[in-house]
Every structure is written in structure tokens, then in C-alpha cells.
Design a protein around this motif. Structure first.
Motif, mmCIF file in Angstrom:
data_model
loop_
_atom_site.group_PDB
_atom_site.id
_atom_site.type_symbol
_atom_site.label_atom_id
_atom_site.label_comp_id
_atom_site.label_asym_id
_atom_site.label_seq_id
_atom_site.Cartn_x
_atom_site.Cartn_y
_atom_site.Cartn_z
ATOM 1 N N GLN A 9 42.750 38.447 43.931
ATOM 2 C CA GLN A 9 41.595 37.547 43.951
ATOM 3 C C GLN A 9 41.928 36.130 43.449
ATOM 4 O OE1 GLN A 9 41.576 40.621 42.457
ATOM 5 N NE2 GLN A 9 40.544 41.703 44.129
ATOM 6 N N SER A 59 35.671 34.761 52.465
ATOM 7 C CA SER A 59 35.422 36.104 52.983
ATOM 8 C C SER A 59 35.204 37.099 51.849
ATOM 9 C CB SER A 59 36.592 36.544 53.868
ATOM 10 O OG SER A 59 36.418 37.864 54.323
ATOM 11 N N LYS A 60 36.001 36.975 50.789
ATOM 12 C CA LYS A 60 35.842 37.871 49.638
ATOM 13 C C LYS A 60 34.507 37.619 48.939
ATOM 14 C CE LYS A 60 38.296 40.512 48.353
ATOM 15 N NZ LYS A 60 38.338 41.994 48.524
ATOM 16 N N GLU A 113 31.847 39.314 50.824
ATOM 17 C CA GLU A 113 31.919 40.758 50.580
ATOM 18 C C GLU A 113 31.256 41.120 49.256
ATOM 19 O OE1 GLU A 113 35.427 43.756 49.182
ATOM 20 O OE2 GLU A 113 35.920 42.422 50.860
ATOM 21 N N TYR A 114 31.529 40.333 48.208
ATOM 22 C CA TYR A 114 30.947 40.603 46.892
ATOM 23 C C TYR A 114 29.423 40.526 46.916
ATOM 24 C CZ TYR A 114 35.488 40.236 44.462
ATOM 25 O OH TYR A 114 36.763 40.439 43.991
ATOM 26 N N TYR A 142 33.895 41.682 40.188
ATOM 27 C CA TYR A 142 33.580 40.586 41.110
ATOM 28 C C TYR A 142 34.110 39.265 40.548
ATOM 29 C CZ TYR A 142 30.541 44.117 43.167
ATOM 30 O OH TYR A 142 30.055 45.252 43.748
ATOM 31 N N LEU A 145 36.755 35.867 41.103
ATOM 32 C CA LEU A 145 37.445 35.026 42.078
ATOM 33 C C LEU A 145 37.953 33.765 41.377
ATOM 34 C CD1 LEU A 145 34.699 35.091 44.855
ATOM 35 C CD2 LEU A 145 36.942 36.132 45.108
#
Length: 340
Positions: free
Chosen positions: A107, A122-123, A126-127, A212, A214
Motif C-alpha cells: 500500500q 483503485s485501492k 476498493e477500501y 485500510y 494508504l
């Protein structure tokens, strides 16, 4: 125990690796005079680089340091000559870069292979599919690049690399920079800076179980179920930053995501849609207005214009932008289609 990288010096200074480094370093810069000079007959220059590395006589060239304004912030950018410095930086990272990347959590994102902004976006999407996620902690580091401690980043590299010749080159690049920290502008700095924060990433993910999580360079996002927990995580992270000589910015925020979404990597992401960041939208409208004016006046579009069109087309492709695209990029693309 991480297995350290060893016996790679001969690979770094090989003519084969230097040739690939030369080709990579020149990409996008072939119009520059110093690049054109090397292009006329590169092999003698590459042998000179090999010789100065073998003899340990390489010293970083003089930096050209200038300031740019980016999103309202003034940043000092350092520029080095194509020969020998940029070629040498590429030669080093081509060999040690994969080792550094292997130390980063999945991440962690930056201008690095397979870790760019759109993968980070994109991540994030998703989260936000988890309906229990209600709050966001958003923070970053105050004066990140200038605050990086040269001794600390060297110690982190020594944990990954045991080849003393390679460490010598790393130290030349790090300690030859005449100002504090490491420079924005060096190809090596993206790798070194991300390695610098990697211990914080591992701490937050593995010890505090921030599922979660990033990070894009020094911009950090943690999503969670409660404000109280996110405030605790902010405190933990701030303490860890202090341990390595960094300061968390005072404008950190913990907020509910429903009404405002999450501003990250150039986009505002909500649960069911994504918008372009307002400042990016302003730049897009300004740039496309100028290009449309050129078209209306019957002028030809230059390489910069076409590059801007391609860049903004790509950016818009990752968000919900039908109306924005229709009023900006679409007329230009239609014009180019007609004349092609």
C-alpha cells in the motif's frame, strides 16, 4: 532477518548495465544539448563512467537548484547533468531498486514501477466499498525531503545492502547533496524517500493492524470505523515520525467520509463515484481553452499540446467525468480525428 544484497558492484558498473541506464536516463530528454552530445557516440562516455566508479573518483556534479510552485507550495528542485550523474543514478537503481521495493508494503505508492497514482486510486475505491468505514485520517509530513536525515537513510540502506562498493556510491549521492535532506529531482530520491518511511508503514499495518492504510510519498490516509481510534493512530504515527527526525504537519484531519469523500492522488473519491480534484480541474480547463483557441485560429498543435491532451485524457479516464470531458477534451479529440 532480511537477506542483504551483496556482490552486485560489478553488475552495477558493467557496460551492459550502464548502457541500459544511459537509454533510460535519456528517455524524454533527447531534445537537450547535453543528451545529444552523448548520443553522438555514447560508448566512450560510458567507459569513462565505468572508470570513475571503479577508481572511486566519482563526485557528484554541481547541482542547479531552483524553485517551483506546486499546489500553492514552493518546492526547491535540484537538477543534475545527464552525464555522468543521471546515468549513474539509473545504473544504481536498476540493480538495488528491486531490493528497496521488496521492503515496501503493497500500500505504498509513488512514481515507482507498478505503484503509481491510478493503482493507489483503485485501492482507495476498493477500501470505500466497506460500508463500515466511516471516517478518514488524512495527514502528511512537514518539509519531507529536506527533513530526511542523511545518516538515517544510510543506516536503512545498510540494512538492505552489504556490498560496500554499492554503499559507497549511495553515500556519494546522499552526502554530496549540499543542502539538508535529499533532493527533489534525483531519480534515486523516490526510492530513498519511500524507504525512509517504510518502517512507519510496517508499524501501522503489522503492529497496529491499520487494514485500510494508504501512502503516496508522504501523503498518508487511514480509513477506520471510529474517530477515537484514528486519533490514536495519528498520535502513534506522529511519535514514530519524531523518532526519525520528521514532523507531522499540523493541518492533519479526522473527518467523516460521506459528505466530502477522500482527497487523494489528485481525485476526490466517494463510495460510488470519483471526481477530479478541483485544482486539477482548473488546470485542465485552462490548458484546453488555450489549445482550443489555437485550433480556432488555425494554428498547428505542438508536441507539448499533444502531450497535455494525452495526459488529461488519461487522467479523466479514471474518474466520473463525462460532462467535464465533453466540454474540454472531446472537442479537441474530434478536431484531431477530422484532420488525421
Amino acid at each position: 532477518m532480511v537477506k542483504r544484497l551483496g556482490n552486485v558492484w560489478n553488475e552495477i558498473i558493467s557496460i551492459e548495465n550502464l548502457t541500459i541506464a544511459y537509454r533510460n536516463a535519456r528517455s524524454g530528454h533527447t531534445h537537450k544539448k547535453d543528451v545529444a552530445k552523448i548520443d553522438s557516440d555514447p560508448l566512450p562516455y560510458l567507459h569513462k563512467i565505468q572508470e570513475m566508479l571503479q577508481s572511486k573518483t566519482y563526485v557528484t556534479s554541481q547541482y542547479h537548484i531552483f524553485e517551483i510552485s506546486e499546489r500553492g507550495k514552493i518546492r526547491r528542485v535540484a537538477d543534475l547533468p545527464f552525464y555522468p550523474d543521471r546515468i549513474i543514478h539509473w545504473a544504481l537503481i536498476q540493480i538495488i531498486g528491486p531490493k528497496i521495493l521488496s521492503n515496501l508494503i503493497d500500500q505504498t505508492y509513488a512514481a515507482l514501477p507498478n505503484r503509481g497514482t491510478h493503482i493507489a486510486l483503485s485501492k482507495m475505491k476498493e477500501y470505500l466499498k466497506d460500508p463500515k468505514v466511516r471516517y478518514c485520517l488524512k495527514t502528511d509530513v512537514r518539509h519531507f525531503f529536506p527533513s530526511i536525515d542523511k545518516d538515517v537513510i544510510m543506516s536503512k540502506l545498510e540494512r538492505l545492502i552489504k556490498d560496500q562498493d554499492t554503499l559507497w556510491l549511495c553515500s556519494r549521492i546522499i552526502y554530496d547533496y549540499p543542502e539538508s535532506g535529499i533532493p527533489i529531482g534525483n531519480y534515486t530520491s523516490q526510492y530513498f524517500a519511500n524507504l525512509y518511511l517504510s518502517d512507519i508503514d510496517h508499524l501501522m499495518k503489522e503492529q497496529y493492524h491499520c487494514h485500510y492504510y494508504l501512502r503516496y510519498m508522504d501523503d498518508i490516509i487511514i480509513l477506520g470505523y471510529s474517530k477515537e481510534w484514528l486519533h490514536r493512530m495519528r498520535s502513534v504515527m506522529s511519535d514514530k515520525m519524531t523518532d526519525i527526525g520528521l514532523d507531522m504537519k499540523s493541518n492533519w484531519q479526522v473527518f467523516p467520509i460521506e459528505d466530502r469523500g477522500v482527497d487523494f492522488v489528485g481525485y476526490r473519491t466517494f463510495r460510488n463515484y470519483t471526481l477530479l480534484r478541483t485544482q486539477t480541474k482548473i488546470h485542465l480547463k485552462r490548458a484546453t481553452k488555450e489549445i482550443i483557441s489555437k485550433i480556432t485560429a488555425g494554428e498547428s498543435l505542438n508536441e507539448h499540446d499533444r502531450g497535455s491532451i494525452a495526459s488529461y485524457s488519461g487522467i479523466l479516464g479514471y474518474c466520473d467525468s463525462f460532462r467535464l470531458s465533453k466540454s474540454t477534451i472531446a472537442p479537441i479529440l474530434e478536431h484531431l480525428r477530422v484532420i488525421s
